[in-house]
Enzyme design. Structure first.
Site, PDB file in Angstrom:
ATOM      1  N   ARG A  48       0.734  -1.266  -0.006  1.00 59.64           N
ATOM      2  CA  ARG A  48       0.019  -0.223  -0.139  1.00 59.64           C
ATOM      3  C   ARG A  48       0.721   1.226   0.068  1.00 59.64           C
ATOM      4  O   ARG A  48       0.634   2.205  -0.801  1.00 59.64           O
ATOM      5  CB  ARG A  48      -0.850  -0.002   1.261  1.00 59.64           C
ATOM      6  CG  ARG A  48      -1.787   1.039   1.340  1.00 59.64           C
ATOM      7  CD  ARG A  48      -3.233   1.276   2.294  1.00 59.64           C
ATOM      8  NE  ARG A  48      -2.823   0.352   3.366  1.00 59.64           N
ATOM      9  CZ  ARG A  48      -2.110   0.975   4.540  1.00 59.64           C
ATOM     10  NH1 ARG A  48      -1.698   1.990   4.573  1.00 59.64           N
ATOM     11  NH2 ARG A  48      -1.947   0.339   5.441  1.00 59.64           N
ATOM     12  N   TYR A 100     -12.525  20.358 -15.923  1.00 61.49           N
ATOM     13  CA  TYR A 100     -13.346  19.108 -15.831  1.00 61.49           C
ATOM     14  C   TYR A 100     -14.410  19.274 -14.846  1.00 61.49           C
ATOM     15  O   TYR A 100     -14.205  19.438 -13.400  1.00 61.49           O
ATOM     16  CB  TYR A 100     -12.218  18.005 -15.436  1.00 61.49           C
ATOM     17  CG  TYR A 100     -12.722  16.695 -15.457  1.00 61.49           C
ATOM     18  CD1 TYR A 100     -13.728  16.284 -16.317  1.00 61.49           C
ATOM     19  CD2 TYR A 100     -12.435  15.874 -14.183  1.00 61.49           C
ATOM     20  CE1 TYR A 100     -14.081  14.942 -16.127  1.00 61.49           C
ATOM     21  CE2 TYR A 100     -12.969  14.492 -14.144  1.00 61.49           C
ATOM     22  CZ  TYR A 100     -13.846  14.072 -15.229  1.00 61.49           C
ATOM     23  OH  TYR A 100     -14.183  12.891 -14.849  1.00 61.49           O
ATOM     24  N   ASP A 173      -3.538  21.187 -13.483  1.00 61.09           N
ATOM     25  CA  ASP A 173      -4.046  20.055 -14.096  1.00 61.09           C
ATOM     26  C   ASP A 173      -3.422  20.011 -15.607  1.00 61.09           C
ATOM     27  O   ASP A 173      -3.821  20.820 -16.266  1.00 61.09           O
ATOM     28  CB  ASP A 173      -5.586  19.955 -14.098  1.00 61.09           C
ATOM     29  CG  ASP A 173      -6.010  18.658 -14.682  1.00 61.09           C
ATOM     30  OD1 ASP A 173      -5.556  17.941 -15.425  1.00 61.09           O
ATOM     31  OD2 ASP A 173      -7.476  18.280 -14.137  1.00 61.09           O
ATOM     32  N   LYS A 198      -5.852   9.112 -19.563  1.00 60.50           N
ATOM     33  CA  LYS A 198      -6.061   9.763 -20.869  1.00 60.50           C
ATOM     34  C   LYS A 198      -4.425   9.745 -21.606  1.00 60.50           C
ATOM     35  O   LYS A 198      -3.990   8.789 -21.928  1.00 60.50           O
ATOM     36  CB  LYS A 198      -6.516  11.156 -20.876  1.00 60.50           C
ATOM     37  CG  LYS A 198      -7.781  11.118 -20.079  1.00 60.50           C
ATOM     38  CD  LYS A 198      -8.500  12.441 -19.858  1.00 60.50           C
ATOM     39  CE  LYS A 198      -9.751  12.336 -19.301  1.00 60.50           C
ATOM     40  NZ  LYS A 198      -9.947  11.597 -17.935  1.00 60.50           N
TER      41      LYS A 198
END
Length: 377
Positions: A48, A100, A173, A198
């Protein structure tokens, strides 16, 4: 590797030192717990907080961004981690009103629930807002440039100067541009983040996101805070997704080159065709963002937007096309059409379309799109 070209860096990024008999790209390490020694923290102990396959990917992406990278399970996991590692109850967060839509939904639906004030500012106005001093008192400012889906471009350096003066953390971003198209950390941002689902990985077969912190003292403090957030919330990816992402990264330079070539041709086609209006692509002379994009971006992306007559026209276009597929997301190897109004999160016309140019032959895509557009008039 910063002195090497883009193609070399995306292929060699994150590689271990050469060892005879070792594979060029190691297989993913599938393990949750690991054998412990006398000092359990001296080696990997549990997947993790980190694992070998993840570390090589983070080295590769961090080198491209110019900072220290942390990879997350999705793009939204990266965005939420960046915000919540910085802001708390009573703080103000600034987000783009035209970026977004899920970022805005996260702000409205989750951040406000924790007592965080969310201010929305259009991409084209945020530099002006910053220059007026209206960012004073903000804890966290998020830019998205080029914006998704309307492809407006914001002056990162100007906003960075204002946020530094105001004491706010600036995150950019960079999903649409990718690290090969834009380096926000070099322009003064504290953090750069992206939905790697993407263009960065580009094969439409995995979910992933990342945040890279600058190598400044403040950036390293943010990296430590983000790492603790990811470890405690469990927002890291598994070994196979990390391996897929690292493998896919190798072709980023080639994919972006073909996509940008096609985008230039598609933008010209749409601008000259009577079935389309409002064509946007930052790399096209005459685009409202062209001048700033030409100065700020290192190369252009493969996303073009335009508006057709209405919803029916978009459906007719897809039916008439053999190569342009109806699908959401962008940056993949397939060329796609996404009618953004169907999702209800963007203030766009019913016929507004985001074209994501894939890596098929440019001539084939242009010919096919021309035939489809001609059926609309």
């Amino acid at each position: 590797m910063s002195d090497l070209g883009d193609g070399t860096r995306v292929v060699r990024g994150g590689d271990e030192p050469v060892a005879p008999g070792a594979p060029l790209r190691p297989s993913p390490v599938f393990a949750a717990p690991y054998h412990l020694g006398e000092d359990p923290y001296a080696t990997d102990f549990y997947a993790r907080p980190g694992h070998p396959t993840l570390r090589v990917l983070e080295r590769a992406v961090g080198d491209l961004d110019g900072g220290e990278c942390l990879v997350f399970a999705t793009g939204m996991a990266a965005i939420s981690a960046a915000v919540l590692a910085v802001a708390g109850a009573g703080d103000r967060v600034v987000v783009p009103s035209d970026g977004y839509y899920q970022t805005r939904a996260f702000g409205e639906g989750e951040l406000t629930r924790f007592g965080i004030e969310v201010q929305q500012v259009p991409t084209l106005r945020i530099a002006e807002v910053a220059a007026r001093g209206d960012l004073d008192g903000a804890a966290f400012v998020l830019l998205e440039t080029p914006s998704n889906p309307e492809l407006d471009v914001c002056d990162i350096a100007a906003v960075a100067r204002a946020t530094q003066a105001a004491g706010a953390v600036l995150a950019v971003d960079n999903t649409t541009a990718t690290p090969l198209g834009q380096r926000p950390l070099d322009l003064g941002a504290d953090l750069v983040l992206a939905a790697d689902t993407k263009a960065l990985t580009g094969h439409s077969d995995l979910l992933m996101g990342h945040v890279t912190a600058s190598r400044s003292e403040r950036g390293q403090q943010l990296h430590t805070r983000l790492k603790a957030w990811r470890d405690r919330t469990g927002n890291g990816p598994g070994a196979f997704d990390a391996w897929l992402a690292h493998r896919s990264l190798s072709t980023l330079d080639l994919r972006l080159a073909r996509q940008a070539t096609t985008a230039a041709a598609v933008a010209d086609l749409l601008a000259d065709h009577p079935a389309a209006t409002g064509v946007r692509w930052p790399g096209r002379p005459g685009d409202p963002s062209y001048e700033l994009a030409s100065r700020q971006m290192l190369r252009m992306n493969g996303v073009v937007s335009a508006t057709l007559a209405d919803e029916a026209a978009v459906h007719a276009l897809v039916r008439a096309s053999d190569l342009w597929l109806a699908a959401t997301s962008f940056g993949g190897v397939h060329s796609t059409v996404d009618r953004r109004a169907q999702w209800g999160g963007d203030a766009v016309a019913e016929g507004f379309v985001r074209f994501s140019c894939g890596i098929e032959d440019t001539a084939d895509l242009v010919a096919d799109l021309t035939r489809a557009l001609d059926t609309l008039v």
